[in-house]
Structures are given as C-alpha cells and as structure tokens.
Design a protein around this motif. Structure first.
Motif, PDB file in Angstrom:
ATOM      1  N   GLY A   1       0.477  -1.351   0.257  1.00  0.00           N
ATOM      2  CA  GLY A   1      -0.177   0.125   0.546  1.00  0.00           C
ATOM      3  C   GLY A   1       0.725   1.206   0.275  1.00  0.00           C
ATOM      4  O   GLY A   1       1.849   1.304  -0.404  1.00  0.00           O
ATOM      5  N   ILE A   2       0.240   2.037   0.164  1.00  0.00           N
ATOM      6  CA  ILE A   2       0.917   4.078   0.460  1.00  0.00           C
ATOM      7  C   ILE A   2       0.670   4.348   1.496  1.00  0.00           C
ATOM      8  O   ILE A   2      -0.182   4.598   2.060  1.00  0.00           O
ATOM      9  CB  ILE A   2       0.281   4.602  -0.749  1.00  0.00           C
ATOM     10  N   GLY A   3       2.311   4.837   2.304  1.00  0.00           N
ATOM     11  CA  GLY A   3       1.645   5.007   4.060  1.00  0.00           C
ATOM     12  C   GLY A   3       1.763   7.354   3.175  1.00  0.00           C
ATOM     13  O   GLY A   3       3.553   7.151   2.923  1.00  0.00           O
ATOM     14  N   LEU A   4       1.463   8.294   3.843  1.00  0.00           N
ATOM     15  CA  LEU A   4       1.259   9.841   3.532  1.00  0.00           C
ATOM     16  C   LEU A   4       1.861   9.985   5.165  1.00  0.00           C
ATOM     17  O   LEU A   4       0.606  10.355   6.384  1.00  0.00           O
ATOM     18  CB  LEU A   4       0.084  10.063   2.724  1.00  0.00           C
ATOM     19  N   ILE A   5       3.074  10.617   5.401  1.00  0.00           N
ATOM     20  CA  ILE A   5       3.496  11.258   6.081  1.00  0.00           C
ATOM     21  C   ILE A   5       3.350  12.829   6.038  1.00  0.00           C
ATOM     22  O   ILE A   5       4.864  12.947   5.559  1.00  0.00           O
ATOM     23  CB  ILE A   5       5.077  10.096   6.574  1.00  0.00           C
ATOM     24  N   ASN A   6       3.297  13.205   6.733  1.00  0.00           N
ATOM     25  CA  ASN A   6       3.231  14.780   6.607  1.00  0.00           C
ATOM     26  C   ASN A   6       3.511  15.327   4.974  1.00  0.00           C
ATOM     27  O   ASN A   6       4.464  15.959   4.863  1.00  0.00           O
ATOM     28  CB  ASN A   6       4.969  15.340   7.235  1.00  0.00           C
ATOM     29  N   ALA A   7       2.275  15.098   4.607  1.00  0.00           N
ATOM     30  CA  ALA A   7       2.108  15.241   3.691  1.00  0.00           C
ATOM     31  C   ALA A   7       1.058  16.044   2.897  1.00  0.00           C
ATOM     32  O   ALA A   7      -0.473  15.652   2.542  1.00  0.00           O
ATOM     33  CB  ALA A   7       2.116  13.829   2.791  1.00  0.00           C
ATOM     34  N   PRO A   8       1.252  17.332   2.762  1.00  0.00           N
ATOM     35  CA  PRO A   8       0.024  17.796   2.810  1.00  0.00           C
ATOM     36  C   PRO A   8      -0.732  18.035   1.551  1.00  0.00           C
ATOM     37  O   PRO A   8       0.126  18.233   0.877  1.00  0.00           O
ATOM     38  CB  PRO A   8       0.546  19.037   3.035  1.00  0.00           C
ATOM     39  N   GLY A   9      -2.125  17.931   1.895  1.00  0.00           N
ATOM     40  CA  GLY A   9      -2.428  18.521   0.103  1.00  0.00           C
ATOM     41  C   GLY A   9      -3.100  17.493  -0.741  1.00  0.00           C
ATOM     42  O   GLY A   9      -2.749  17.919  -2.335  1.00  0.00           O
ATOM     43  N   SER A  10      -2.336  16.154  -0.537  1.00  0.00           N
ATOM     44  CA  SER A  10      -2.380  14.505  -1.585  1.00  0.00           C
ATOM     45  C   SER A  10      -4.205  14.837  -1.583  1.00  0.00           C
ATOM     46  O   SER A  10      -5.062  15.233  -1.713  1.00  0.00           O
ATOM     47  CB  SER A  10      -2.321  13.456  -1.142  1.00  0.00           C
ATOM     48  N   VAL A  11      -4.193  14.134  -3.693  1.00  0.00           N
ATOM     49  CA  VAL A  11      -5.165  14.594  -4.120  1.00  0.00           C
ATOM     50  C   VAL A  11      -5.643  13.527  -5.428  1.00  0.00           C
ATOM     51  O   VAL A  11      -4.927  13.579  -5.877  1.00  0.00           O
ATOM     52  CB  VAL A  11      -5.803  16.025  -5.473  1.00  0.00           C
ATOM     53  N   PHE A  12      -6.669  12.811  -4.797  1.00  0.00           N
ATOM     54  CA  PHE A  12      -6.613  11.404  -5.872  1.00  0.00           C
ATOM     55  C   PHE A  12      -8.205  11.618  -6.764  1.00  0.00           C
ATOM     56  O   PHE A  12      -9.065  11.824  -6.457  1.00  0.00           O
ATOM     57  CB  PHE A  12      -6.646  10.315  -5.351  1.00  0.00           C
ATOM     58  N   ASN A  13      -7.887  11.664  -7.700  1.00  0.00           N
ATOM     59  CA  ASN A  13      -9.087  11.926  -8.403  1.00  0.00           C
ATOM     60  C   ASN A  13      -9.182  10.666  -9.837  1.00  0.00           C
ATOM     61  O   ASN A  13      -7.970  10.667 -10.371  1.00  0.00           O
ATOM     62  CB  ASN A  13      -9.293  13.099  -9.765  1.00  0.00           C
ATOM     63  N   ASN A  14     -11.097   9.854 -10.246  1.00  0.00           N
ATOM     64  CA  ASN A  14     -10.959   8.919 -10.675  1.00  0.00           C
ATOM     65  C   ASN A  14     -10.194   8.300 -10.811  1.00  0.00           C
ATOM     66  O   ASN A  14      -8.788   7.702 -11.703  1.00  0.00           O
ATOM     67  CB  ASN A  14     -11.161   9.658 -12.528  1.00  0.00           C
ATOM     68  N   VAL A  15      -9.519   7.787  -9.787  1.00  0.00           N
ATOM     69  CA  VAL A  15      -8.273   6.688  -9.267  1.00  0.00           C
ATOM     70  C   VAL A  15      -9.130   5.416  -8.646  1.00  0.00           C
ATOM     71  O   VAL A  15     -10.045   5.255  -7.628  1.00  0.00           O
ATOM     72  CB  VAL A  15      -7.070   7.462  -8.173  1.00  0.00           C
ATOM     73  N   LEU A  16      -8.595   4.063  -9.385  1.00  0.00           N
ATOM     74  CA  LEU A  16      -9.014   2.969  -9.514  1.00  0.00           C
ATOM     75  C   LEU A  16      -7.940   2.036  -8.236  1.00  0.00           C
ATOM     76  O   LEU A  16      -6.810   1.584  -8.626  1.00  0.00           O
ATOM     77  CB  LEU A  16     -10.030   2.205 -10.028  1.00  0.00           C
ATOM     78  N   PHE A  17      -8.379   1.615  -6.886  1.00  0.00           N
ATOM     79  CA  PHE A  17      -7.381   0.714  -5.882  1.00  0.00           C
ATOM     80  C   PHE A  17      -8.519  -0.201  -5.667  1.00  0.00           C
ATOM     81  O   PHE A  17      -9.507  -0.950  -5.527  1.00  0.00           O
ATOM     82  CB  PHE A  17      -7.050   1.278  -4.793  1.00  0.00           C
ATOM     83  N   LYS A  18      -7.679  -1.764  -6.562  1.00  0.00           N
ATOM     84  CA  LYS A  18      -7.994  -2.684  -6.192  1.00  0.00           C
ATOM     85  C   LYS A  18      -7.193  -3.814  -5.946  1.00  0.00           C
ATOM     86  O   LYS A  18      -5.895  -3.650  -5.940  1.00  0.00           O
ATOM     87  CB  LYS A  18      -8.633  -2.953  -7.736  1.00  0.00           C
ATOM     88  N   ASN A  19      -7.623  -5.175  -4.976  1.00  0.00           N
ATOM     89  CA  ASN A  19      -6.910  -5.746  -4.812  1.00  0.00           C
ATOM     90  C   ASN A  19      -5.250  -5.899  -3.693  1.00  0.00           C
ATOM     91  O   ASN A  19      -4.686  -6.540  -3.499  1.00  0.00           O
ATOM     92  CB  ASN A  19      -6.231  -7.230  -6.331  1.00  0.00           C
ATOM     93  N   MET A  20      -6.359  -5.086  -2.520  1.00  0.00           N
ATOM     94  CA  MET A  20      -5.505  -4.531  -1.853  1.00  0.00           C
ATOM     95  C   MET A  20      -5.392  -5.387  -0.605  1.00  0.00           C
ATOM     96  O   MET A  20      -6.421  -5.953   0.222  1.00  0.00           O
ATOM     97  CB  MET A  20      -6.609  -3.202  -0.725  1.00  0.00           C
TER      98      MET A  20
END
Length: 290
Positions: free
Chosen positions: A83-102
């Motif tokens: 997966g993904i770890g966001l640490i002290n990362a301001p303002g991330s944007v995910f638009n029209n993203v498919l996450f599957k098989n996690m």
C-alpha cells in the motif's frame, strides 16, 4: 532514505521540485520512498502494480488523476503489495483512481494497518473506487484532514474507513459489502448523502468523543446500524435505517444522540441505550435499558 533513483519511470524536475510518473503500466517490486519537498504527479490513464511486498512511503503530496472514462489504476496483482503511506504530506489529491486487490498490511517498520495510511497529512478523494480489500482498513486517517466525494468502497473485508484524531467531510459516497463502513475514534465528521449497504458487522462505529453530523444517510441490509460509545455526539436528520438488527446502539458514558426525521424500516430494535446517555429520537427521549 529516498529510493527515487531506483525507478526509471520517475522524472524529477529539481528546479520546480516536481516528480512526474511517466505514462504506462509500471510495476513496483521494491519500496518507493519519496522525500519531502516535492509534488508528485501521475495521470494519462496509467497504472501502478505493487508486488513483492513493495510499498510507497511519501513525505510529499501525491496528485493522481484518471478520467471519467478510464481510472488511474493502483493494484497488487500478486496480492502482496503493502500500500501507500502518506506522512506529513499536505494536500494529496486522488481523482478518478481505482484501487483494487488490496491485501493485508504487515508493516511493522511503519506500524501501518491501512492500505492507504495518512499521518498528519491532508487528502482529497474525488470519484475514486476501492474494490476488494483484505487490509484492516482501506483508508486509515491519523491526525489528518480529509475530503471524500463521490467515491465507492466495495467488497471490503474489514473497515473501509478507520478515522483517528481527524476531521473532514464525506459526501455522495457509497459503501457496499464492507465489514464496517466507518470506524471513528476521537474524530469529527460531516456526512451528506451517504449510502451504506451490506455491512457485515456495523455500518458506523463512533468511539471516544467522536462527533458525527449526518444528513440524507441511508443504512440498509446490514447487521447493525450505528454504534455510539463513550462521550460521542451524534446528530442525524432526514435519514433512513432499514433491514438491520439494531438501528442505533448507545453504550458507555455521556453519549449524546439526537435525530430529526429519521425513519426506521424493518428494524429489529430501532434504538437501544445501555447506559446513562442522552438520546432523543425524533423528539422522543429514549431511556436506558434496566
């Protein structure tokens, strides 16, 4: 330690402090560590495939964007990606993203349990689809601000959202066939036009002084509706709970639950209060069970 140099599909502009993920189908088989100070962009209907227990840890915000016709895909084809770890990362944007098989997250180094973990970060999810997760949670928010709009969480074994010490809004979003849709502790959330169906455990769990304000909330065809525990505050209006065993269950001390125009349809026990809390359903006070 940064591992940017290990990935040839990354284009780094040091002057603008921008990292661009080139278009294409990219396999990540070792950890991608992104240092602070950049903005990371990905688009063009491409994909990332996390295999061999690889993960992405970033101290810079991510801006991932697909289109209405074709999502940007993030998956784990061998069901090991961490997966993904966001640490002290301001303002991330995910638009029209498919996450599957996690898959399940087994990350002792970073102590993550969510497939996407946001720690002291800010994240916006628009038009995203999350499908088939075995992780403890799909999105774990810790001391973070969030906006979730027009998303779908589908076929999630455990929690779709695990929200701790965070605040934000969720609107026009559906949860289908999850363990729990929302599991909140010490957090504040505003829900608008939310549909939860097929929750195998509880639709919404509120613990430890969480605050919930909801309008046009629909919970249906689930085991249980809303579970409110110690010192939580709940306000619900113009909503429906249907085809569940328990509609609202209140336990612990000093919880405050108020509803206006909340409909119960085919609910075994609409509201049950086990302790000295303050519950008023559509203007009627509900006494604790003796």
């Amino acid at each position: 330690k940064s591992t940017l140099e290990n990935f040839s599909f990354l284009i780094k502009d040091e002057q603008q402090k921008i990292i661009t993920i080139q278009p294409g189908k990219h396999v990540i088989s070792s950890d991608l560590i992104i240092p602070a100070g950049y903005k990371v962009f990905a688009s063009d209907n491409s994909s990332l495939d996390l295999i061999n227990k690889a993960k992405i840890i970033t101290y810079s915000p991510l801006f991932f964007s697909g289109t209405d016709d074709e999502y940007y895909l993030i998956e784990s084809s061998d069901l090991t990606g961490q997966g993904i770890g966001l640490i002290n990362a301001p303002g991330s944007v995910f638009n029209n993203v498919l996450f599957k098989n996690m898959p399940t997250i087994l990350d002792k180094q970073w102590r993550r349990s969510g497939y996407i973990t946001c720690y002291e970060s800010k994240i916006t999810l628009e038009h995203c689809h999350f499908n088939n997760s075995k992780a403890k949670s799909v999105l774990n928010l810790i001391h973070s601000d969030y906006t979730i709009n027009e998303c779908l969480f589908q076929d999630i074994m455990n929690d779709a959202l695990d929200i701790d010490f965070s605040q934000g809004t969720i609107a026009h979003t559906a949860f289908e066939n999850n363990g729990k849709a929302i599991n909140s502790a010490m957090s504040k959330m505003d829900l608008t036009s939310i549909s939860i169906s097929g929750a195998k455990d509880k639709a919404i769990v509120l613990k430890e002084a969480s605050q919930l304000s909801a309008e046009a909330l629909q919970i249906k065809n689930s085991t249980n509706g809303i579970w409110a525990e110690n010192n939580t505050t709940v306000y619900i209006q113009n909503s429906t709970i249907s085809n569940v065993d328990k509609g609202i269950f209140v336990s612990g001390e000093e919880a405050f639950v108020t509803t206006h125009v909340l409909k119960f349809e085919k609910v075994g026990r609409p509201c049950e209060v086990s302790t000295s809390s303050h519950v008023k359903i559509n203007g009627k006070a509900i006494d604790p069970i003796k």
